[in-house]
Scaffold this active site. Structure first.
Site, mmCIF file in Angstrom:
data_model
loop_
_atom_site.group_PDB
_atom_site.id
_atom_site.type_symbol
_atom_site.label_atom_id
_atom_site.label_comp_id
_atom_site.label_asym_id
_atom_site.label_seq_id
_atom_site.Cartn_x
_atom_site.Cartn_y
_atom_site.Cartn_z
ATOM 1 N N ASP A 197 -72.278 -99.613 66.670
ATOM 2 C CA ASP A 197 -72.564 -101.037 66.819
ATOM 3 C C ASP A 197 -74.080 -101.223 66.769
ATOM 4 O OD1 ASP A 197 -70.401 -103.219 68.608
ATOM 5 O OD2 ASP A 197 -72.203 -103.800 67.473
ATOM 6 N N ASP A 210 -61.448 -92.847 80.878
ATOM 7 C CA ASP A 210 -62.474 -92.340 81.805
ATOM 8 C C ASP A 210 -62.204 -90.870 82.093
ATOM 9 O OD1 ASP A 210 -62.979 -92.766 85.398
ATOM 10 O OD2 ASP A 210 -64.225 -91.780 83.871
ATOM 11 N N HIS A 261 -63.228 -107.039 71.315
ATOM 12 C CA HIS A 261 -63.600 -107.059 72.730
ATOM 13 C C HIS A 261 -64.034 -108.442 73.196
ATOM 14 C CE1 HIS A 261 -67.245 -106.760 70.478
ATOM 15 N NE2 HIS A 261 -67.922 -107.098 71.544
ATOM 16 N N ASP A 262 -64.133 -109.388 72.246
ATOM 17 C CA ASP A 262 -64.560 -110.750 72.603
ATOM 18 C C ASP A 262 -63.408 -111.745 72.564
ATOM 19 O OD1 ASP A 262 -67.645 -110.532 70.693
ATOM 20 O OD2 ASP A 262 -67.237 -110.029 72.789
ATOM 21 N N ASN A 287 -64.360 -88.826 83.991
ATOM 22 C CA ASN A 287 -65.011 -88.250 85.197
ATOM 23 C C ASN A 287 -64.714 -89.030 86.475
ATOM 24 O OD1 ASN A 287 -66.495 -90.554 84.874
ATOM 25 N ND2 ASN A 287 -68.480 -89.542 84.525
ATOM 26 N N ASP A 310 -65.201 -92.100 87.416
ATOM 27 C CA ASP A 310 -66.087 -93.153 87.973
ATOM 28 C C ASP A 310 -65.535 -94.546 87.690
ATOM 29 O OD1 ASP A 310 -68.732 -93.224 85.383
ATOM 30 O OD2 ASP A 310 -66.545 -93.508 85.283
ATOM 31 N N ASP A 325 -74.050 -106.680 64.994
ATOM 32 C CA ASP A 325 -73.832 -107.732 65.980
ATOM 33 C C ASP A 325 -74.602 -109.009 65.623
ATOM 34 O OD1 ASP A 325 -72.736 -108.250 68.729
ATOM 35 O OD2 ASP A 325 -74.834 -108.656 69.121
ATOM 36 N N ASP A 333 -65.644 -93.364 78.994
ATOM 37 C CA ASP A 333 -66.834 -92.617 78.559
ATOM 38 C C ASP A 333 -66.530 -91.827 77.280
ATOM 39 O OD1 ASP A 333 -66.049 -90.856 81.510
ATOM 40 O OD2 ASP A 333 -65.389 -90.277 79.494
HETATM 41 O O1 ISL Z 1 -68.328 -116.474 70.448
HETATM 42 C C1 ISL Z 1 -68.964 -116.138 71.410
HETATM 43 C C2 ISL Z 1 -69.932 -117.018 72.100
HETATM 44 O O2 ISL Z 1 -69.181 -117.924 72.888
HETATM 45 C C3 ISL Z 1 -68.769 -114.828 71.997
HETATM 46 O O3 ISL Z 1 -67.457 -114.382 71.861
HETATM 47 C C4 ISL Z 1 -69.670 -113.772 71.412
HETATM 48 O O4 ISL Z 1 -70.825 -113.829 72.156
HETATM 49 C C5 ISL Z 1 -70.042 -113.940 69.945
HETATM 50 O O5 ISL Z 1 -68.869 -113.808 69.220
HETATM 51 C C6 ISL Z 1 -71.077 -112.870 69.547
HETATM 52 O O6 ISL Z 1 -70.573 -111.621 69.954
HETATM 53 C C7 ISL Z 1 -71.426 -110.478 69.865
HETATM 54 O O7 ISL Z 1 -72.730 -110.723 70.435
HETATM 55 C C8 ISL Z 1 -72.816 -110.968 71.823
HETATM 56 C C9 ISL Z 1 -71.952 -110.028 72.685
HETATM 57 O O8 ISL Z 1 -71.808 -110.601 73.982
HETATM 58 C C10 ISL Z 1 -70.579 -109.836 72.070
HETATM 59 O O9 ISL Z 1 -69.819 -108.914 72.844
HETATM 60 C C11 ISL Z 1 -70.760 -109.360 70.646
HETATM 61 O O10 ISL Z 1 -69.506 -109.063 70.033
HETATM 62 C C12 ISL Z 1 -74.280 -110.783 72.191
HETATM 63 O O11 ISL Z 1 -74.693 -109.496 71.765
#
Ligand code: ISL
Length: 565
Positions: free
Chosen positions: A98, A21, A336-337, A23, A25, A205, A29
């Site tokens: 993305d 970050d 990130h998931d 700034n 907040d 995605d 960013d």
């Molecule tokens: O597996 C999943 C569902 O339970 C989640 O980890 C995830 O939603 C899935 O892997 C798809 O992920 C991608 O699309 C989603 C978003 O929330 C995730 O961050 C992205 O990586 C919807 O855009």
């Protein structure tokens, strides 16, 4: 013919909101990324994948886009993004955006227009009337019994037009209708705009959801579930290859040698081989999910059990063998998931965290494919350790908690499951220093900084040859220097061993032997069952020194040998 550049590349993923970050907040960013780009470049990676920075209501942290052509003020401006692209290129890094086009935000102008049945954008989304014989808006009137990944029905009733719209994710993420050629043309035009701005490719995605099976009908409902998650109705649909090839052609993905990786929920080897075959203008590689559910205890994503190592070894070997002749693997533990690998598959205790982080990296990076490093993974960052639902921010976790507790689940049990598998685990701020807020922000971080930042931060590692960061840099150098890392044929050894992960990579009579102890105890190495080590060369070890006894592996010790076959 020379191998495509991305076969010896390594990708670093930045989740901007939690990276740095600038700034005050409390939210990361673009300028924060620019300020820390040397940390990324110092690893020797080749590509930067930027999670979404587009305008968004942030219902799903930016994966709900309301303007594909602008940067959300939370992250900065288009000028900041242009500066980041230039700064990345100046360091020899490609920058990949993305691409989230299975759905938009419900605040996107396209959707706002689509809500009017007379609008020419009505067919840009998937609207359906109430189920026959049911009063619109009443329980059971949903057009099908499909469930949303984020809980509840995948259909939202819209009072204004008296119909339902499909949302496989949150109700603020309406699915686009990819059957409509105007939708596809608009997406391709947007992509061309980013390519013209200097972007070098796309992470796509949930791209294998864009072709649904029609007509949309009810799916099977698992015991204990109230909605259907029969994914066959929405994944790998009948027109997916057609759409991917059209996108490739219309955007010039292959023609311009752009980087493409498709995130594909529930994809199997056969489909992945088809989507990544070099014989067709499709995708470079896909993200698979099979290895990410091996520590799930039953149908409930948030029920965790320690992975059984042979299952993990065999799944990665299945994908190595499946894409050995055609197609290409991505290689990842973290994003990130997903929860942090060192907590999930390693041992994040102070005694073993560094060694287990190094060894998990060694095993993954010596497989055949393109490795992805998620921010903080190169530091050995651990799961978040959140204990209160008030500290969670992810819609998936919050919805799951509310639904489970409403069903009578013990909140403590639900929090235990979230503690292991929630996506928030990977979204705590990157720890830069041992100072306030780990140097992430001068404000209040949007998600608590991990309490172990004094022990785990970049400042302590970038110049320490024994650090996790330094080990990742050595692994990435191996990939760039040795053709056998890129091309060598993979063979899993000792497949049933529950403590050791041993495999070879072979190119002619030369090759590598990787041996790893995936436990917190000392393990003997059955050298009689391995290639001859007498004249093997030790290329990389997780220990700060060469082992005293080559037949013994210390806890979480791994070694990479150059061997002759
Ligand atoms: O597996 C999943 C569902 O339970 C989640 O980890 C995830 O939603 C899935 O892997 C798809 O992920 C991608 O699309 C989603 C978003 O929330 C995730 O961050 C992205 O990586 C919807 O855009």
């Amino acid at each position: 013919m020379d191998a495509p550049w991305w076969k010896s590349a390594v990708v670093y993923q930045i989740y901007p909101r939690s990276f740095a970050d600038s700034n005050g907040d409390g939210v990361g960013d673009l300028r924060g990324i620019i300020d820390h780009l040397d940390h990324v470049a110092g690893l020797g990676v080749d590509v930067l994948w930027l999670s979404p920075v587009y305008r968004s209501p942030m219902d799903d942290m930016g994966y709900d886009i309301s303007d594909y052509d602008d940067v959300d003020p939370l992250f900065g401006t288009l000028a900041d993004l242009d500066e980041l692209i230039a700064a990345a290129h100046a360091r020899g890094l490609k920058l990949v955006m993305d691409l989230v086009v299975n759905h938009t935000s419900d605040e996107h102008p396209w959707f706002e227009e689509s809500r009017d049945p007379a609008s020419d954008k009505r067919d840009w989304y998937l609207w359906r009337p109430a189920r026959a014989g049911h009063e619109p808006g009443t329980p059971g009137a949903e057009p099908t019994n499909w469930g949303s990944f984020f809980g509840g029905s995948a259909w939202q009733f819209d009072e204004r037009s008296g119909e339902y719209y499909l949302h496989l994710f949150s109700r603020k993420q309406p699915d686009l209708n990819w059957e409509n050629p105007d939708v596809r043309a608009a997406v391709y035009a947007m992509m061309r705009g980013w390519v013209a701005r200097g972007v070098d490719g796309f992470r796509m995605d949930v791209i294998n959801l864009i072709s649904k099976t029609y007509p949309m009908t009810d799916g099977a409902v698992e015991p204990g579930q109230s909605v259907s998650f029969e994914l066959e109705k929405v994944v790998n649909g009948p027109r997916l290859i057609e759409f991917i090839e059209e996108m490739n052609r219309e955007v010039g993905l292959s023609e311009k040698h752009l980087f493409t990786v498709g995130e594909m929920v529930a994809v199997d080897v056969a489909h992945a081989r088809a989507y990544t075959s070099a014989r067709h203008p499709r995708l470079n590689m896909v993200f698979t999910f099979e290895h990410m559910s091996l520590d799930q205890d039953g149908p409930d994503k948030f029920r965790y059990r320690r992975v059984h190592l042979p299952d993990l070894k065999r799944n990665l070997a299945l994908w190595q063998d499946g894409l050995a002749e055609e197609g290409w693997n991505s290689l990842y533990w973290d994003n990130h998931d997903q929860p942090r690998a060192v907590s999930r598959f390693g041992d994040d205790s102070p005694e073993h965290r560094v060694a287990s982080a190094k060894t998990l990296a060694t095993v993954l990076h010596l497989h055949r494919g393109t490795p992805f490093v998620y921010q903080g993974e190169e530091l050995g960052m651990t799961n978040a350790g959140l204990t209160r639902i008030e500290d969670y921010r992810d819609i998936e976790a919050l919805n799951y908690y509310a639904e489970a507790v409403a069903r009578g689940a013990d909140p403590a049990d639900v929090l235990t499951g979230l503690g292991h598998r929630s996506r928030d685990n990977a979204r705590t701020p990157v720890c830069w220093t041992d100072g306030p807020n780990a140097g992430f922000t001068t404000g209040t971080p949007w998600l608590p900084v991990n309490g172990n930042y004094r022990e785990i931060n970049a400042a302590d590692q970038v110049d320490d040859p024994a650090s996790v960061y330094a080990h990742y840099r050595r692994l990435i150098a191996l990939r760039h220097d040795l053709e056998v890392v890129r091309e060598g044929r993979f063979e899993l050894l000792l497949p049933d061993d529950e403590r050791l992960w041993v495999f070879t990579r072979r190119l002619g009579s030369e090759g590598l032997l990787v041996v790893a102890n995936l436990t917190s105890g000392v393990v003997g190495l059955p050298v009689a069952e391995l290639p001859n080590l007498d004249d093997a060369g030790l290329l990389l070890t997780s220990l700060p020194r060469a082992a005293d006894d080559p037949q013994i592996l210390e806890p979480w010790e791994s070694r990479v040998y150059a061997v002759r076959f």
